[in-house]
Design a protein around this motif. Structure first.
Motif, PDB file in Angstrom:
ATOM      1  N   ALA A 155      14.474   4.836   0.930  1.00  0.00           N
ATOM      2  CA  ALA A 155      14.353   5.623  -0.294  1.00  0.00           C
ATOM      3  C   ALA A 155      12.919   5.625  -0.780  1.00  0.00           C
ATOM      4  O   ALA A 155      12.180   4.655  -0.600  1.00  0.00           O
ATOM      5  CB  ALA A 155      15.266   5.075  -1.389  1.00  0.00           C
ATOM      6  N   VAL A 156      12.537   6.730  -1.402  1.00  0.00           N
ATOM      7  CA  VAL A 156      11.254   6.841  -2.090  1.00  0.00           C
ATOM      8  C   VAL A 156      11.547   6.731  -3.579  1.00  0.00           C
ATOM      9  O   VAL A 156      12.373   7.477  -4.122  1.00  0.00           O
ATOM     10  CB  VAL A 156      10.561   8.176  -1.769  1.00  0.00           C
ATOM     11  N   VAL A 157      10.891   5.799  -4.244  1.00  0.00           N
ATOM     12  CA  VAL A 157      11.119   5.552  -5.672  1.00  0.00           C
ATOM     13  C   VAL A 157       9.824   5.859  -6.414  1.00  0.00           C
ATOM     14  O   VAL A 157       8.764   5.331  -6.070  1.00  0.00           O
ATOM     15  CB  VAL A 157      11.541   4.093  -5.922  1.00  0.00           C
ATOM     16  N   THR A 158       9.902   6.713  -7.421  1.00  0.00           N
ATOM     17  CA  THR A 158       8.721   7.110  -8.181  1.00  0.00           C
ATOM     18  C   THR A 158       8.789   6.576  -9.609  1.00  0.00           C
ATOM     19  O   THR A 158       9.832   6.097 -10.066  1.00  0.00           O
ATOM     20  CB  THR A 158       8.597   8.642  -8.231  1.00  0.00           C
ATOM     21  N   LEU A 159       7.676   6.718 -10.301  1.00  0.00           N
ATOM     22  CA  LEU A 159       7.612   6.277 -11.687  1.00  0.00           C
ATOM     23  C   LEU A 159       8.635   6.972 -12.576  1.00  0.00           C
ATOM     24  O   LEU A 159       8.974   6.460 -13.645  1.00  0.00           O
ATOM     25  CB  LEU A 159       6.213   6.549 -12.255  1.00  0.00           C
ATOM     26  N   ALA A 160       9.134   8.119 -12.150  1.00  0.00           N
ATOM     27  CA  ALA A 160      10.059   8.880 -12.983  1.00  0.00           C
ATOM     28  C   ALA A 160      11.494   8.386 -12.890  1.00  0.00           C
ATOM     29  O   ALA A 160      12.362   8.928 -13.558  1.00  0.00           O
ATOM     30  CB  ALA A 160      10.006  10.366 -12.586  1.00  0.00           C
ATOM     31  N   GLN A 161      11.740   7.370 -12.067  1.00  0.00           N
ATOM     32  CA  GLN A 161      13.111   6.926 -11.851  1.00  0.00           C
ATOM     33  C   GLN A 161      13.378   5.570 -12.486  1.00  0.00           C
ATOM     34  O   GLN A 161      12.496   4.710 -12.546  1.00  0.00           O
ATOM     35  CB  GLN A 161      13.398   6.875 -10.351  1.00  0.00           C
ATOM     36  N   THR A 162      14.615   5.395 -12.945  1.00  0.00           N
ATOM     37  CA  THR A 162      14.972   4.139 -13.608  1.00  0.00           C
ATOM     38  C   THR A 162      14.982   2.966 -12.642  1.00  0.00           C
ATOM     39  O   THR A 162      14.904   1.812 -13.066  1.00  0.00           O
ATOM     40  CB  THR A 162      16.353   4.265 -14.267  1.00  0.00           C
ATOM     41  N   ALA A 163      15.092   3.229 -11.344  1.00  0.00           N
ATOM     42  CA  ALA A 163      15.087   2.144 -10.362  1.00  0.00           C
ATOM     43  C   ALA A 163      13.683   1.581 -10.131  1.00  0.00           C
ATOM     44  O   ALA A 163      13.548   0.527  -9.508  1.00  0.00           O
ATOM     45  CB  ALA A 163      15.665   2.625  -9.032  1.00  0.00           C
ATOM     46  N   TYR A 164      12.663   2.258 -10.641  1.00  0.00           N
ATOM     47  CA  TYR A 164      11.295   1.758 -10.436  1.00  0.00           C
ATOM     48  C   TYR A 164      11.162   0.369 -11.069  1.00  0.00           C
ATOM     49  O   TYR A 164      11.588   0.163 -12.214  1.00  0.00           O
ATOM     50  CB  TYR A 164      10.279   2.713 -11.065  1.00  0.00           C
ATOM     51  N   PRO A 165      10.588  -0.617 -10.365  1.00  0.00           N
ATOM     52  CA  PRO A 165      10.515  -1.985 -10.903  1.00  0.00           C
ATOM     53  C   PRO A 165       9.699  -2.062 -12.200  1.00  0.00           C
ATOM     54  O   PRO A 165       8.507  -1.774 -12.218  1.00  0.00           O
ATOM     55  CB  PRO A 165       9.814  -2.766  -9.775  1.00  0.00           C
ATOM     56  N   ARG A 166      10.362  -2.445 -13.260  1.00  0.00           N
ATOM     57  CA  ARG A 166       9.689  -2.518 -14.559  1.00  0.00           C
ATOM     58  C   ARG A 166       8.575  -3.559 -14.563  1.00  0.00           C
ATOM     59  O   ARG A 166       7.602  -3.431 -15.303  1.00  0.00           O
ATOM     60  CB  ARG A 166      10.714  -2.832 -15.656  1.00  0.00           C
ATOM     61  N   ALA A 167       8.705  -4.599 -13.744  1.00  0.00           N
ATOM     62  CA  ALA A 167       7.680  -5.643 -13.720  1.00  0.00           C
ATOM     63  C   ALA A 167       6.327  -5.103 -13.279  1.00  0.00           C
ATOM     64  O   ALA A 167       5.284  -5.660 -13.646  1.00  0.00           O
ATOM     65  CB  ALA A 167       8.113  -6.781 -12.796  1.00  0.00           C
ATOM     66  N   LEU A 168       6.315  -4.026 -12.499  1.00  0.00           N
ATOM     67  CA  LEU A 168       5.044  -3.480 -12.024  1.00  0.00           C
ATOM     68  C   LEU A 168       4.312  -2.689 -13.095  1.00  0.00           C
ATOM     69  O   LEU A 168       3.142  -2.347 -12.916  1.00  0.00           O
ATOM     70  CB  LEU A 168       5.286  -2.587 -10.802  1.00  0.00           C
ATOM     71  N   LEU A 169       4.988  -2.385 -14.193  1.00  0.00           N
ATOM     72  CA  LEU A 169       4.341  -1.612 -15.248  1.00  0.00           C
ATOM     73  C   LEU A 169       3.277  -2.419 -15.981  1.00  0.00           C
ATOM     74  O   LEU A 169       2.522  -1.864 -16.775  1.00  0.00           O
ATOM     75  CB  LEU A 169       5.385  -1.102 -16.241  1.00  0.00           C
TER      76      LEU A 169
END
Length: 445
Positions: A155-169
């Motif tokens: 899967a490709v996960v982008t900043l626009a998706q809720t699955a994006y790891p919040r810790a990386l923000l």
């Protein structure tokens, strides 16, 4: 926790500045409500200011229709196409991408904007690069990525998706695209209950033993173990955590479709099946030296604390430790023999303020978790007196049979017999060069 200055930052330095915007373009368009302004009060007119990645991520997420329960496990083909066109447009720097995301939202909105609107955010030459026809190279990359993302578990996960790891923000330059194999929700499910275990590629058998022991104990307590799939400590940490409830996440320095080193192919497959394998590099990206410090940054950000199990004085693990400290994460280090080069980096970290980790309980304490009852604390089965004497003479550093003969006064045949008993009992490990050491993963001694 102190910041660590052992490893240089030069390998991580990135150019986040943009060329001055053409003054003839006039003032930027009004920034929509809730979007961070691209130029703070007092900034010179026409001087673009980089947008923090966290602000970009928050704003992009806010612009996407919430669907927390029905969010797909990855971007769809149209989204992948748009994100790759934006993030890999030739000559468009990451800072420009962040400015566009902050001003317009997801790539689909950026490409719907007029040239005049784009020119209010970027210099005219960068707007031209963004709007240029898609190159054959980028078209091939998009096709390759779409093919990969269509495979099971990818899967490709982008900043626009809720699955994006919040810790990386928390990073200043959050990667806008992640390439994942496995359970992409693992980082957010783990939350603050994640620990990075990193260390030397040229690990000692004792170090690998320690890494497996720590990872298994942490995973059994529900902690997700994060590491980098490298030879040595990283691989041992993944192996220890794989079958635990906490699971493991491998952050790699290549494309997610490649495995480096290649001998870890089977391990990578197991991680993708039972945990998560993640990359910030496009599909097909080969290993390069400058990729691994960037990978280490993601490892440090994903974990609540970083544990260095073994590290020489110039180990890349010290970069991870320093980055963790700069992000406000706890840093722990496992001490070792004063004679072992692979322990000198850990000792330097402890000297400079890292927490000494003598057992997994120390890591659990740093995570605010009550340690479970440790089976290693149970009194081991009593040994015959002479066998116990050999174990006592072994001490806690690797030693040769000749040294043990000298310490115990026993004949070499007797010492070898007792060593065989101890090895079969799992209390010691045989090392290269005919040396022996205690197996601390068994909690003996």
């Amino acid at each position: 926790m102190k910041n660590f200055n052992i490893a240089p930052l030069s390998a991580l330095a990135a150019d986040n500045t943009l060329p001055a915007r053409d003054a003839r373009l006039g003032a930027p368009p009004a920034v929509p409500t809730g979007v961070p302004n691209s130029a703070p009060t007092g900034a010179p007119t026409g001087a673009p200011t980089d947008i923090p990645a966290g602000a970009v991520a928050d704003d992009v997420a806010a612009r996407v229709e919430p669907a927390l329960d029905n969010d797909p496990v990855g971007a769809d083909p149209a989204e992948i196409n748009a994100w790759l066109r934006l993030c890999h447009a030739p000559g468009l720097p990451p800072a420009a991408v962040r400015r566009l995301l902050a001003a317009f939202g997801p790539p689909e909105a950026i490409f719907r904007a007029s040239r005049a609107e784009l020119a209010g955010v970027l210099p005219s030459d960068l707007v031209s690069r963004l709007l240029a026809p898609v190159s054959a190279v980028l078209m091939a990359q998009i096709a390759r990525t779409l093919d990969w993302a269509g495979r099971p578990g990818c899967a490709v996960v982008t900043l626009a998706q809720t699955a994006y790891p919040r810790a990386l923000l928390t990073l200043g330059d959050t990667p806008p695209i992640l390439y994942c194999r496995g359970d992409i929700r693992l980082p957010n499910r783990a939350g603050a209950v994640a620990a990075a275990l990193v260390g030397s590629r040229r690990a000692t058998p004792q170090g690998r033993d320690n890494a497996r022991h720590f990872a298994r104990a942490l995973g059994d307590a529900g902690v997700t173990v994060v590491s980098g799939l490298a030879t040595g400590i990283d691989a041992a940490a993944h192996e220890g955590a794989l079958e635990t409830v906490g699971g493991t996440c491998a952050v790699v320095g290549t494309g997610a479709d490649l495995v480096y080193p290649t001998r870890h192919q089977a391990l990578a497959e197991r991680i993708a099946e039972r945990g998560l394998l993640m990359s910030a590099f496009p599909v097909g990206t080969p290993p390069r030296p400058d990729h691994f410090p960037r990978r280490n940054r993601l490892i440090a950000a994903l974990a609540r604390c970083t544990v260095v199990v073994e590290a020489a004085t110039h180990s890349g693990s010290l970069i991870t430790a320093r980055l963790a400290g700069e992000l406000g994460r706890d840093v722990l280090a496992v001490p070792g023999s004063i004679h072992a080069p692979q322990s000198r980096g850990c000792h330097a970290l402890i000297r400079d303020g890292a927490t000494l980790a003598s057992s997994p309980a120390d890591v659990l304490e740093a995570l605010g978790i009550m340690p479970p009852v440790d089976a290693a604390c149970v009194t081991p089965t009593a040994l015959p007196p002479d066998t116990a004497a050999v174990l006592e003479a072994l001490g806690y550093d690797p030693v040769s049979v000749d040294t043990l003969c000298g310490r115990t006064g026993m004949a070499i045949t007797a010492v070898l017999a007792h060593l065989s008993v101890l090895e079969l009992d799992g209390r010691i490990a045989r090392l290269p060069g005919g040396r022996f050491a205690r197996s601390t993963a068994q909690g003996v001694g």
